[in-house]
Design a protein around this motif. Structure first.
Motif, short mmCIF file in Angstrom:
data_model
loop_
_atom_site.label_atom_id
_atom_site.label_comp_id
_atom_site.label_asym_id
_atom_site.label_seq_id
_atom_site.Cartn_x
_atom_site.Cartn_y
_atom_site.Cartn_z
N TYR A 147 12.28 11.69 -0.29
CA TYR A 147 11.32 12.60 0.34
C TYR A 147 11.39 12.57 1.87
CZ TYR A 147 8.97 12.74 -4.23
OH TYR A 147 8.67 12.90 -5.56
N LEU A 148 12.23 11.71 2.43
CA LEU A 148 12.21 11.47 3.87
C LEU A 148 12.40 12.75 4.68
CD1 LEU A 148 11.89 9.16 5.87
CD2 LEU A 148 14.37 8.86 5.84
N TYR A 149 13.39 13.57 4.29
CA TYR A 149 13.68 14.81 5.02
C TYR A 149 12.47 15.75 4.98
CZ TYR A 149 15.91 19.27 6.20
OH TYR A 149 16.22 20.47 6.77
N GLU A 150 11.89 15.92 3.77
CA GLU A 150 10.75 16.84 3.64
C GLU A 150 9.54 16.34 4.42
OE1 GLU A 150 9.89 18.83 -0.19
OE2 GLU A 150 11.49 17.53 -0.96
N ILE A 151 9.30 15.03 4.38
CA ILE A 151 8.16 14.46 5.11
C ILE A 151 8.30 14.71 6.61
CG2 ILE A 151 7.12 12.26 5.83
CD1 ILE A 151 7.52 11.33 2.88
N ARG A 152 9.51 14.51 7.13
CA ARG A 152 9.70 14.69 8.58
C ARG A 152 9.75 16.16 8.97
NH1 ARG A 152 13.66 9.46 9.73
NH2 ARG A 152 11.96 7.96 9.46
N GLN A 153 9.98 17.03 8.00
CA GLN A 153 9.83 18.46 8.25
C GLN A 153 8.36 18.83 8.38
OE1 GLN A 153 12.64 20.39 9.12
NE2 GLN A 153 12.59 21.63 7.29
N ARG A 154 7.53 18.19 7.57
CA ARG A 154 6.11 18.52 7.55
C ARG A 154 5.33 17.89 8.69
NH1 ARG A 154 7.71 19.32 2.46
NH2 ARG A 154 6.43 20.53 0.98
N VAL A 155 5.74 16.67 9.10
CA VAL A 155 4.99 15.93 10.11
C VAL A 155 5.88 15.71 11.33
CG1 VAL A 155 3.71 13.83 10.64
CG2 VAL A 155 3.67 14.75 8.31
N GLY A 183 0.82 -1.20 0.00
CA GLY A 183 0.00 0.00 0.00
C GLY A 183 0.86 1.26 0.00
N GLU A 184 0.24 2.40 0.30
CA GLU A 184 0.90 3.68 0.13
C GLU A 184 0.47 4.65 1.22
OE1 GLU A 184 3.74 4.87 -1.76
OE2 GLU A 184 2.59 4.28 -3.52
N VAL A 185 1.43 5.45 1.69
CA VAL A 185 1.14 6.60 2.56
C VAL A 185 1.73 7.82 1.89
CG1 VAL A 185 1.45 7.67 4.82
CG2 VAL A 185 1.14 5.19 4.67
N LEU A 186 0.89 8.81 1.61
CA LEU A 186 1.34 10.03 0.96
C LEU A 186 1.22 11.20 1.93
CD1 LEU A 186 -0.54 9.63 -2.46
CD2 LEU A 186 1.83 8.99 -1.94
N VAL A 187 2.27 11.98 2.05
CA VAL A 187 2.28 13.20 2.85
C VAL A 187 2.50 14.37 1.90
CG1 VAL A 187 3.47 14.47 4.67
CG2 VAL A 187 3.20 12.00 4.87
N ASP A 188 1.50 15.25 1.78
CA ASP A 188 1.58 16.33 0.79
C ASP A 188 1.92 15.77 -0.59
OD1 ASP A 188 0.78 18.55 2.12
OD2 ASP A 188 2.77 19.37 2.48
N GLY A 189 1.37 14.59 -0.89
CA GLY A 189 1.59 13.97 -2.19
C GLY A 189 2.89 13.20 -2.31
N MET A 190 3.72 13.20 -1.27
CA MET A 190 5.02 12.51 -1.32
C MET A 190 4.90 11.14 -0.66
SD MET A 190 7.60 15.65 -0.31
CE MET A 190 6.64 16.07 1.15
N SER A 191 5.35 10.11 -1.34
CA SER A 191 5.28 8.75 -0.81
C SER A 191 6.35 8.54 0.26
CB SER A 191 5.49 7.73 -1.93
OG SER A 191 5.61 6.43 -1.39
N THR A 192 5.92 7.97 1.40
CA THR A 192 6.89 7.68 2.47
C THR A 192 7.84 6.56 2.07
OG1 THR A 192 5.37 6.11 3.54
CG2 THR A 192 5.27 8.41 4.27
#
Length: 280
Positions: A81-89, A67-76
């Motif tokens: 995208y890891l750095y940006e995802i952890r900046q956002r969440v 499956g998939e988890v998207l944060v602001d459209g970025m796949s975990t």
């Protein structure tokens, strides 16, 4: 892909904890969920229901087995995208002592921004702003270990807020606190959501805390079994009790009174509402 208004989109998420030499334990079993920007969602379920495992997928502490988890459209799943995802969440955990690393409150809150390599002036601004938001500015010179449990958790929240996340995920943040500490933390989170527009995902087993959210997600055995506004979810008292959960005490009382023939709505959430219903 998630919609334009989605902060987090979970699509057919499965997760299995791997065990050496044996078949792993399936913790999440086909989760589909959308969290809108600015939303305040509480996730409830008994121990082992999968709620904490789900929370750790929101900032890629865990990644899907399928499956998939998207944060602001970025796949975990995508390491780029890891750095940006952890900046956002940003994540806040159960034990604030595990997130406090410095000898004074302001140094602790500065830890994250310093690791981002921000200039000293911006770090100072972020620390001051974050401490103001959690109402701990007057304690900035104090040693964290001298604070109450509620104050420590507010410092831990400030440390995350100083990173300027768009979403705050809190995993049982009040489980180790007394009632006063729980209320301090809850009021802080409500204010960050309502006044600052921060998306909040709040994992809890306290129904009195869950009822303050705008939407509820009920989990059992790795699945979502119910979701909707608190009023709608808590009206399903029999289903919740069959899952080993409670409803808020006032809602429980209203449902018992209705069961005894009184014309009381089964979805009442606070004492004032119950009094009004009985008087009418």
């Amino acid at each position: 892909m998630g919609g334009a208004g989605d902060m987090i989109s979970v699509q057919d998420l499965f997760f299995t904890y791997e065990k050496a030499g044996e078949e792993g334990a399936k913790a999440l079993n086909g989760i589909n969920l959308t969290i809108d920007r600015g939303e305040y969602t509480a996730v409830i379920g008994h121990n082992g229901s999968g709620k904490s495992t789900l929370a750790k997928h929101f900032n890629a502490l865990l990644t899907p087995t399928a499956g998939e988890v998207l944060v602001d459209g970025m796949s975990t799943r995508e390491r780029k995208y890891l750095y940006e995802i952890r900046q956002r969440v940003g994540m806040v955990f159960q034990n604030p002592d595990n997130q406090i690393v410095a000898t004074t409150v302001e140094e602790d809150v500065a830890f994250g921004p310093e690791n981002l390599g921000l200039p000293p002036r911006e770090i100072r601004e972020r620390v001051a702003e974050a401490l103001e938001l959690v109402r701990m500015a007057d304690m900035r010179r104090h040693a964290p270990h001298l604070l109450s449990g509620g104050q420590k958790q507010r410092v831990a929240i400030a440390g995350v807020i100083a990173m300027r996340p768009r979403c705050l995920v809190l995993d049982e943040p009040t489980a180790m606190l007394d009632p006063r500490g729980r209320e301090e933390v809850l009021q802080t989170v409500l204010r960050l959501n309502e006044e600052e527009g921060i998306t909040v995902i709040y994992i809890t087993h306290f129904m009195e805390e869950a009822r303050r959210a705008r939407s509820l997600v009920v989990m059992d055995r790795g699945r979502i079994v119910l979701k909707g506004p608190p009023r709608q979810v808590f009206a399903r008292g029999d289903l919740l009790r069959s899952l080993g959960l409670e409803v808020p005490p006032v809602t429980e009382l209203a449902q018992r009174l209705k069961g005894r023939g009184l014309p009381v709505a089964p979805d009442i959430l606070d004492a004032e509402e119950l009094v009004t219903s009985l008087c009418s």
